[in-house]
Design an enzyme around this catalytic site. Structure first.
Site, PDB file in Angstrom:
ATOM      1  N   MET A 136       1.057  -1.216  -0.005  1.00 49.19           N
ATOM      2  CA  MET A 136      -0.062  -0.032  -0.177  1.00 49.19           C
ATOM      3  C   MET A 136       0.849   1.310   0.054  1.00 49.19           C
ATOM      4  O   MET A 136       0.490   2.413   0.612  1.00 49.19           O
ATOM      5  CB  MET A 136      -0.997  -0.069   1.129  1.00 49.19           C
ATOM      6  CG  MET A 136      -1.963  -1.255   1.205  1.00 49.19           C
ATOM      7  SD  MET A 136      -2.742  -1.271  -0.218  1.00 49.19           S
ATOM      8  CE  MET A 136      -4.023  -0.184  -0.283  1.00 49.19           C
ATOM      9  N   HIS A 160      -4.617  -4.520  -8.660  1.00 47.42           N
ATOM     10  CA  HIS A 160      -5.079  -3.416  -8.327  1.00 47.42           C
ATOM     11  C   HIS A 160      -6.706  -3.767  -8.191  1.00 47.42           C
ATOM     12  O   HIS A 160      -7.188  -4.305  -9.056  1.00 47.42           O
ATOM     13  CB  HIS A 160      -5.005  -2.138  -9.078  1.00 47.42           C
ATOM     14  CG  HIS A 160      -5.826  -0.949  -8.319  1.00 47.42           C
ATOM     15  ND1 HIS A 160      -5.558  -0.324  -7.387  1.00 47.42           N
ATOM     16  CD2 HIS A 160      -7.271  -0.549  -8.994  1.00 47.42           C
ATOM     17  CE1 HIS A 160      -6.328   0.628  -7.291  1.00 47.42           C
ATOM     18  NE2 HIS A 160      -7.488   0.355  -8.026  1.00 47.42           N
TER      19      HIS A 160
HETATM   20  C1  GAR Z   1      -6.193  -6.733  -2.645  1.00 49.23           C
HETATM   21  O1  GAR Z   1      -7.290  -6.481  -2.890  1.00 49.23           O
HETATM   22  C2  GAR Z   1      -5.212  -5.839  -3.658  1.00 49.23           C
HETATM   23  O2  GAR Z   1      -5.833  -5.709  -4.902  1.00 49.23           O
HETATM   24  C3  GAR Z   1      -5.040  -4.530  -2.936  1.00 49.23           C
HETATM   25  O3  GAR Z   1      -4.751  -4.905  -1.505  1.00 49.23           O
HETATM   26  C4  GAR Z   1      -5.757  -6.170  -1.119  1.00 49.23           C
HETATM   27  C5  GAR Z   1      -4.580  -6.901  -0.545  1.00 49.23           C
HETATM   28  O4  GAR Z   1      -5.025  -8.266  -0.310  1.00 49.23           O
HETATM   29  N1  GAR Z   1      -4.183  -3.612  -3.208  1.00 49.23           N
HETATM   30  C6  GAR Z   1      -4.198  -2.443  -3.434  1.00 49.23           C
HETATM   31  O5  GAR Z   1      -5.281  -1.823  -3.091  1.00 49.23           O
HETATM   32  C7  GAR Z   1      -2.988  -1.853  -4.084  1.00 49.23           C
HETATM   33  N2  GAR Z   1      -3.178  -0.433  -4.149  1.00 49.23           N
HETATM   34  P1  GAR Z   1      -4.001  -9.555   0.194  1.00 49.23           P
HETATM   35  O6  GAR Z   1      -3.111  -8.890   1.061  1.00 49.23           O
HETATM   36  O7  GAR Z   1      -4.827 -10.520   0.786  1.00 49.23           O
HETATM   37  O8  GAR Z   1      -3.518  -9.869  -1.105  1.00 49.23           O
END
Ligand code: GAR
Length: 267
Positions: A136, A160
């Protein structure tokens, strides 16, 4: 099957995408081997997942860099090779009229954290692909240019939680839900100097019902992410992903250019 490429991952949280990638590497659905997992947050579940699979991991917290800059910006330790005017010329994260002290604070603190990230990555040997899996933090040109040493062959990719270019930023599924969209989705793309703006490698969509809650959308979205990310990574490992600059001439003579990712058919 070709040789396995070395893949590094950056995370900030639970790491369910990381898990999907680890599983795909172990099942040979990706011809790759995880070289490390880095996190900007200590104690997150994604780090535990790495440990379980004997993947080396490290943490680079951004908070201490930001705090130290706030306390004494004049004596903040910048990387020797940091050039603020170069950052300004390249970056697409802030508008031209954004207050300079804010922009300076952002790029100085991020470059210092990114220098540490680069050192941790370099210490684990060369890698072929860096995947952002729920990381993030926006990477700046400082990091991107030092990692992508061949500009024609980018090798940092991100997932994303929205169908880009709709809803870039930190809450793709939340934005999709609040807008009342009938379709949601996810996107895998190369990282460039903007926020979620790099060339698109792959996308998946899912229907949204009137009765769906935000949690339903997140669940449906993640299910698609766990399929899409390994698929895109495998296309990359097989050398099928190419970034092509295309020039188009419209009927009225206007010419425009766009960068498109093509996925070749496997031989
Ligand atoms: C996921 O939904 C990914 O797409 C998002 O964070 C989540 C992480 O989940 N990424 C973003 O928003 C990047 N800007 P995870 O840690 O369970 O993979």
């Amino acid at each position: 099957m070709g040789e396995k490429i070395r893949i590094g991952a950056l995370i900030s949280g639970g790491g369910t995408n990381l898990q999907a990638i680890i599983d795909a590497c172990e099942d040979c659905r990706i011809d790759g081997k995880m070289a490390f997992v880095g996190s900007d947050q200590p104690g997150v579940k994604g780090l535990e997942r790495a440990r379980k699979h004997n993947i080396p991991s490290f943490v680079v917290e951004y908070g201490p860099f930001i705090k130290s800059y706030r306390q004494d910006p004049a004596h903040f330790a910048l990387p020797d090779d940091f050039d603020f005017s170069e950052m300004l010329a390249k970056q697409h994260l802030f508008a031209d009229d954004a207050p300079e002290d804010r922009v300076r604070a952002f790029f100085c603190t991020r470059a210092a954290a990114e220098r540490r990230l680069l050192s941790e990555i370099e210490a684990r040997g060369p890698i072929d692909l860096l995947v952002l899996a729920g990381f993030m933090r926006n990477l700046t040109p400082y990091f991107i240019d030092r990692f992508n040493t061949d500009p024609g062959n980018p090798r940092i990719i991100n997932i994303h939680p929205a169908i880009l270019p709709s809803f870039p930023g930190v809450d793709g599924y939340g934005d999709t839900f609040r807008y009342g969209c009938k379709v949601g989705g996810c996107t895998v793309h190369f990282i460039d100097y903007g926020e979620d703006s790099g060339p698109i490698i792959g996308q998946r969509a899912f229907p949204i019902l009137e009765t769906d809650t935000l949690d339903d959308i997140k669940r449906k979205g993640l299910e698609q992410e766990w399929l899409l990310y390994p698929e895109c990574i495998q296309n990359f490992t097989r050398g099928l992903v190419k970034t092509v600059k295309m020039t188009h001439r419209l009927d009225d003579g206007q010419v425009y250019q766009r960068t498109v990712v093509t996925i070749a058919q496997p031989a």
